[in-house]
Enzyme design. Structure first.
Site, PDB file in Angstrom:
ATOM      1  N   LYS A  73       0.841  -1.206   0.000  1.00 17.36           N
ATOM      2  CA  LYS A  73       0.000   0.000   0.000  1.00 17.36           C
ATOM      3  C   LYS A  73       0.875   1.255   0.000  1.00 17.36           C
ATOM      4  CE  LYS A  73      -3.767  -2.521   2.131  1.00 17.36           C
ATOM      5  NZ  LYS A  73      -4.473  -2.928   3.333  1.00 17.36           N
ATOM      6  N   GLN A 110      -4.670  -1.738   9.418  1.00 21.62           N
ATOM      7  CA  GLN A 110      -4.476  -3.050   8.793  1.00 21.62           C
ATOM      8  C   GLN A 110      -5.055  -4.147   9.689  1.00 21.62           C
ATOM      9  OE1 GLN A 110      -3.147  -3.566   5.652  1.00 21.62           O
ATOM     10  NE2 GLN A 110      -3.850  -5.647   5.987  1.00 21.62           N
ATOM     11  N   ASP A 119     -11.213   2.660   3.797  1.00 27.71           N
ATOM     12  CA  ASP A 119     -11.524   1.227   3.645  1.00 27.71           C
ATOM     13  C   ASP A 119     -13.036   1.000   3.572  1.00 27.71           C
ATOM     14  OD1 ASP A 119      -9.318  -0.390   3.310  1.00 27.71           O
ATOM     15  OD2 ASP A 119      -8.920  -0.635   5.449  1.00 27.71           O
TER      16      ASP A 119
END
Ligand code: NAP
Length: 302
Positions: free
Chosen positions: A54, A98, A121
């Site tokens: 990422k 994460q 997200d």
């Protein structure tokens, strides 16, 4: 029949090139650089790889990324405080944590702490609710990437039977909702579904996100179906495979995504898209008051 293999890497590269242009535009016209903060807790090797990818993808398109790393046994309140600080930081337009998190964390609390306006997200309860009623703030990256792949191939969903295998909060459920918003007739299967094949065989398009290698065999797939394999599994000999028997199913399907090189690269690209979209919104709403912010919903086009 032999399926067309959908090249996720190539489509992702096109999207990243569009991202680069949008980032350049923000910088040239307004002097703003989109910023993404990535929070990593613990030392899970797979999570470390995902975070590295990422960060690298951000650099590739000109997004500024900040990685905050915490030890595995960190007190949750310290991570929550870091999120609160990032919520207030005007240089940060996207925040992601994460997953998975170590067991001292309550995931729902962590996700709730991320500002709705920076939840790239798309896992915050508000964003999940927005998705249900078709007012998406940030479409979750994996299903968003799958829709982009289907769109890129000119595969219509309108009135089609689509079967989603897997009902997780991050892939299966949001995927099913997004497909419904594209006028598909959607069935969702999960681990307790009786006789999975009786559903999958009816699918014009099949999206598989169960995390079980060889779950989908050729006899479970209708001739000419579109097969999207989200699964990522590592075999005993270290090979990455999806949930679909690729060799067998590719002989029957009309389109299929490979693993690796299918859905995976799209997921990261859509994270970049969401971060840029967040920065663009930020730029448009200059008097953005974070403390009392009630999102004026901009409906993203998945
Ligand atoms: P998850 O949270 O473990 O959910 C798996 C889902 O599959 C659950 O709903 C489970 O049913 C269902 N399932 C398990 N075994 C099944 C079976 N035999 N038949 C039918 N359904 C079954 O996993 P996830 O986070 O959604 O991820 C799924 C897979 O996608 C994993 O391999 C993951 O690594 C991969 N993934 C890939 C990407 C990418 O970018 N390519 C992104 C995210 C995830 P129950 O709900 O009944 O337990």
């Amino acid at each position: 029949m032999s399926a067309k293999i959908i090249d996720g890497r190539a489509v992702a590269a096109e999207i990243r090139s569009e991202c680069r242009e949008r980032v350049r535009g923000l910088k040239d016209k307004f002097g703003i650089v989109p910023g993404l903060a990535v929070i990593l807790v613990g030392d899970d090797p797979a999570s470390a790889v995902y975070v590295r990818n990422k960060v690298r993808a951000c650099a590739e398109v000109g997004i500024r990324s900040t990685k905050l790393q915490f030890p595995k046994d960190v007190e949750p309140r310290l991570v929550m405080q870091a999120i609160e600080d990032l919520n207030k930081d005007p240089d940060i337009h996207g925040i992601l944590v994460q997953l998975p998190l170590p067991k001292q964390f309550v995931l729902a609390e962590v996700l709730r702490t991320i500002s709705v306006t920076k939840d790239v997200d798309g896992f915050h309860l508000y964003n999940v609710g927005g998705l249900v009623i078709g007012q998406t703030v940030f479409p979750p990256c994996t299903p968003y990437g799958i829709l982009k792949l289907l769109d890129h191939e000119g595969i219509s969903l309108d009135g089609k039977n689509v079967v989603v295998v897997g009902a997780s909060n991050i892939v299966g459920k949001p995927m099913a909702l997004m497909l419904m918003h594209h006028e598909a007739t959607v069935s969702i299967c999960h681990a307790k579904t009786k006789d999975l094949a009786q559903f999958t065989i009816l699918a014009d398009s099949l999206v598989v996100a169960a995390g079980k290698p060889n779950l989908i065999l050729p006899q479970m797939v209708r001739t000419g179906a579109v097969v999207i394999d989200v699964g990522i599994n590592r075999t005993a000999d270290g090979k990455l495979v999806g949930d679909v028997d690729f060799e067998g199913v590719a002989k029957k399907a009309s389109y299929i995504t490979p693993v690796p090189g299918g859905v995976g690269p799209m997921t990261v690209s859509m994270l970049l898209v969401n971060t840029i979209a967040s920065c663009e919104r930020w730029q448009r709403h200059e008097l953005f008051d974070l403390t009392n912010y009630r999102p004026r919903l901009e409906i993203a086009q998945p």
